[in-house]
Write an enzyme that holds these catalytic residues in place. Structure first.
Site, short mmCIF file in Angstrom:
data_model
loop_
_atom_site.label_atom_id
_atom_site.label_comp_id
_atom_site.label_asym_id
_atom_site.label_seq_id
_atom_site.Cartn_x
_atom_site.Cartn_y
_atom_site.Cartn_z
N ARG A 1 0.79 -1.23 0.00
CA ARG A 1 0.00 0.00 0.00
C ARG A 1 0.82 1.28 0.00
O ARG A 1 0.28 2.37 -0.19
CB ARG A 1 -0.97 0.07 1.20
CG ARG A 1 -1.90 -1.12 1.37
CD ARG A 1 -2.83 -0.85 2.56
NE ARG A 1 -3.62 -2.01 2.91
CZ ARG A 1 -3.26 -2.90 3.81
NH1 ARG A 1 -2.10 -2.75 4.44
NH2 ARG A 1 -4.03 -3.91 4.08
N ASP A 2 2.12 1.22 0.26
CA ASP A 2 2.92 2.45 0.30
C ASP A 2 4.32 2.17 -0.24
O ASP A 2 5.33 2.47 0.40
CB ASP A 2 2.98 2.99 1.73
CG ASP A 2 3.52 4.42 1.80
OD1 ASP A 2 3.49 5.12 0.76
OD2 ASP A 2 3.97 4.85 2.87
N VAL A 3 4.39 1.58 -1.43
CA VAL A 3 5.68 1.29 -2.05
C VAL A 3 6.29 2.59 -2.55
O VAL A 3 5.67 3.33 -3.31
CB VAL A 3 5.51 0.30 -3.23
CG1 VAL A 3 6.86 0.04 -3.90
CG2 VAL A 3 4.90 -1.00 -2.74
#
Length: 213
Positions: free
Chosen positions: A96-98
């Site tokens: 979700r937060d690459v």
């Protein structure tokens, strides 16, 4: 890493349960390119996670210093990042937060993705319906629109990182509402526009990774 203690007494049980479930999901990942989670615990004041210490710097640090790889083949750090995501998605875990700040590169050149799902949990006590979570430059269109996310969201973010590493710049570099408009509406310029040494196959792969839908 500790769960935030700012949550109200009404929110605390829900936040703690989500923090715990995220830690358990990430802890189930055992891959050389994923930062290991060793232990989850709680005390009277907070919940905590013990994670692997990676000696090195983030990919973001390298990019800020102007690092450009040899383009004769896909840079190893990108290959390792993609292998880690493929592994995690195969086990139902979405990051979700690459972003480059979550890709740790050791002194030996080994890349590890950290912070699987934890960033969202840390901010969840201030989240309201429809609030956008993530790092804007690397967020997929569905995140800006407040829709559900899945492994394709990570693929989009990874596509932005691949583009940035290969071209020395991101495909979308606006600010605020202009950045959101670019991500939601404008097609990314082909990577070969900025780096003519790249083959057309890279343009095709990135166009699919960065598709609006």
């Amino acid at each position: 890493m500790r769960a935030s203690s700012v949550a109200s007494s009404e929110e605390a049980p829900r936040i703690l349960e989500r923090f715990k479930s995220e830690a358990q999901a990430a802890g189930s990942l055992h891959h050389p390119n994923v930062v290991a989670i060793y232990e989850y615990g709680e005390d009277n004041d907070s919940a905590w996670i013990a994670m692997e210490l990676v000696e090195g710097r983030t990919l973001r640090d390298h990019l800020l210093e102007g690092w450009r790889p040899d383009l004769s083949q896909l840079p190893s750090v990108l290959e390792q990042m993609l292998e880690a995501l493929d592994y995690s998605h195969g086990r139902g875990v979405v990051h979700r937060d690459v972003k480059p700040g979550n890709v740790l590169v050791s002194g030996m050149g080994d890349a590890k993705i950290g912070d699987f799902g934890i960033a969202r949990i840390e901010r969840s006590h201030v989240t309201q319906a429809g609030e956008v979570l993530g790092t804007p430059f690397y967020m997929a269109p569905e995140q800006f629109e407040g829709h559900g996310v899945d492994e394709r969201t990570d693929i989009y973010s990874a596509g932005i990182i691949v583009y940035e590493v290969l071209c020395g710049r991101r495909p979308f570099d606006g600010q605020g509402g202009n950045l959101m408009r670019q991500i939601l509406l404008e097609p990314p310029p082909p990577a070969s526009t900025f780096e003519p040494r790249l083959p057309v196959t890279i343009d095709m792969v990135l166009a699919r990774a960065l598709a609006k839908k």
